[in-house]
Design a protein around this motif. Structure first.
Motif, PDB file in Angstrom:
ATOM      1  N   ALA A  79      38.507  68.324 -14.817  1.00 39.22           N
ATOM      2  CA  ALA A  79      39.789  68.577 -14.155  1.00 39.22           C
ATOM      3  C   ALA A  79      40.497  69.814 -14.707  1.00 39.22           C
ATOM      4  N   LEU A  80      40.089  70.286 -15.870  1.00 36.91           N
ATOM      5  CA  LEU A  80      40.739  71.457 -16.463  1.00 36.91           C
ATOM      6  C   LEU A  80      40.355  72.721 -15.707  1.00 36.91           C
ATOM      7  N   LEU A  81      41.287  73.659 -15.644  1.00 38.36           N
ATOM      8  CA  LEU A  81      41.077  74.851 -14.833  1.00 38.36           C
ATOM      9  C   LEU A  81      40.451  76.012 -15.590  1.00 38.36           C
ATOM     10  N   THR A  82      40.704  76.119 -16.885  1.00 37.63           N
ATOM     11  CA  THR A  82      40.182  77.272 -17.624  1.00 37.63           C
ATOM     12  C   THR A  82      39.059  76.857 -18.564  1.00 37.63           C
ATOM     13  N   GLU A  83      38.139  77.772 -18.785  1.00 37.99           N
ATOM     14  CA  GLU A  83      37.014  77.516 -19.687  1.00 37.99           C
ATOM     15  C   GLU A  83      37.508  77.311 -21.122  1.00 37.99           C
ATOM     16  N   VAL A  84      38.576  78.010 -21.507  1.00 37.22           N
ATOM     17  CA  VAL A  84      39.140  77.857 -22.857  1.00 37.22           C
ATOM     18  C   VAL A  84      39.578  76.412 -23.069  1.00 37.22           C
ATOM     19  N   ASN A  85      40.283  75.843 -22.096  1.00 33.78           N
ATOM     20  CA  ASN A  85      40.725  74.450 -22.195  1.00 33.78           C
ATOM     21  C   ASN A  85      39.540  73.490 -22.192  1.00 33.78           C
ATOM     22  N   LYS A  86      38.512  73.802 -21.392  1.00 31.92           N
ATOM     23  CA  LYS A  86      37.329  72.943 -21.341  1.00 31.92           C
ATOM     24  C   LYS A  86      36.603  72.935 -22.687  1.00 31.92           C
ATOM     25  N   GLU A  88      37.933  73.387 -25.636  1.00 38.88           N
ATOM     26  CA  GLU A  88      38.745  72.578 -26.557  1.00 38.88           C
ATOM     27  C   GLU A  88      38.519  71.083 -26.329  1.00 38.88           C
ATOM     28  N   MET A  89      38.493  70.670 -25.053  1.00 39.91           N
ATOM     29  CA  MET A  89      38.311  69.248 -24.756  1.00 39.91           C
ATOM     30  C   MET A  89      36.891  68.790 -25.062  1.00 39.91           C
ATOM     31  N   ARG A  90      35.896  69.648 -24.841  1.00 46.21           N
ATOM     32  CA  ARG A  90      34.524  69.294 -25.225  1.00 46.21           C
ATOM     33  C   ARG A  90      34.466  69.000 -26.717  1.00 46.21           C
ATOM     34  N   LYS A  91      35.076  69.870 -27.504  1.00 40.97           N
ATOM     35  CA  LYS A  91      35.082  69.670 -28.956  1.00 40.97           C
ATOM     36  C   LYS A  91      35.849  68.403 -29.326  1.00 40.97           C
ATOM     37  N   PHE A  92      36.974  68.186 -28.658  1.00 41.49           N
ATOM     38  CA  PHE A  92      37.806  67.022 -28.971  1.00 41.49           C
ATOM     39  C   PHE A  92      37.072  65.713 -28.675  1.00 41.49           C
TER      40      PHE A  92
END
Length: 118
Positions: A79-86, A88-92
């Motif tokens: 659901a995240l729009l930017t690769e940067v946010n994705k 971060e969430m992958r790592k989290f």
């Protein structure tokens, strides 16, 4: 169906065909992580079985991962729009959002992987 084992059903007094699929996946830790969409030992939540982090005591019992949890977390990443946010969430979460047909079988492989010495 003709593949299976014929046996006698004492209750119904007849011969029946028993078909029992066996699912067994033998692999090492890196492959098990890949099959579960887990990022592997380099992830913040490095265990493919539970939600522990590197900062926690190794003897701490954390919440177990489940297929339902993984699907929900993968949906959040998607659901995240930017690769940067994705990233971060992958790592989290310690998960990749790649499509994985094993997440859609009836068994919950997260609860089926063996406990081993990491």
């Amino acid at each position: 169906e003709t593949e299976g084992v014929f046996t006698f059903d004492a209750l119904h007094q007849e011969t029946v065909l028993v078909v029992a699929p066996l699912m067994c996946i033998v692999c090492d830790n890196p492959r098990a992580s890949a099959l579960l969409n887990h990022l592997g030992s380099g992830a913040l939540k490095h265990c493919p079985r539970c939600m522990t982090t590197r900062k926690e005591n190794p003897e701490t019992v954390c919440a177990l991962r489940t297929k339902a949890m993984a699907l929900q977390q993968i949906a959040q990443i998607n659901a995240l729009l930017t690769e940067v946010n994705k990233v971060e969430m992958r790592k989290f979460f310690g998960l990749r959002e790649d499509y994985n047909p094993l997440l859609y079988i009836p068994a919950d492989l997260y609860l089926s992987i063996p406990v081993e010495v990491l």
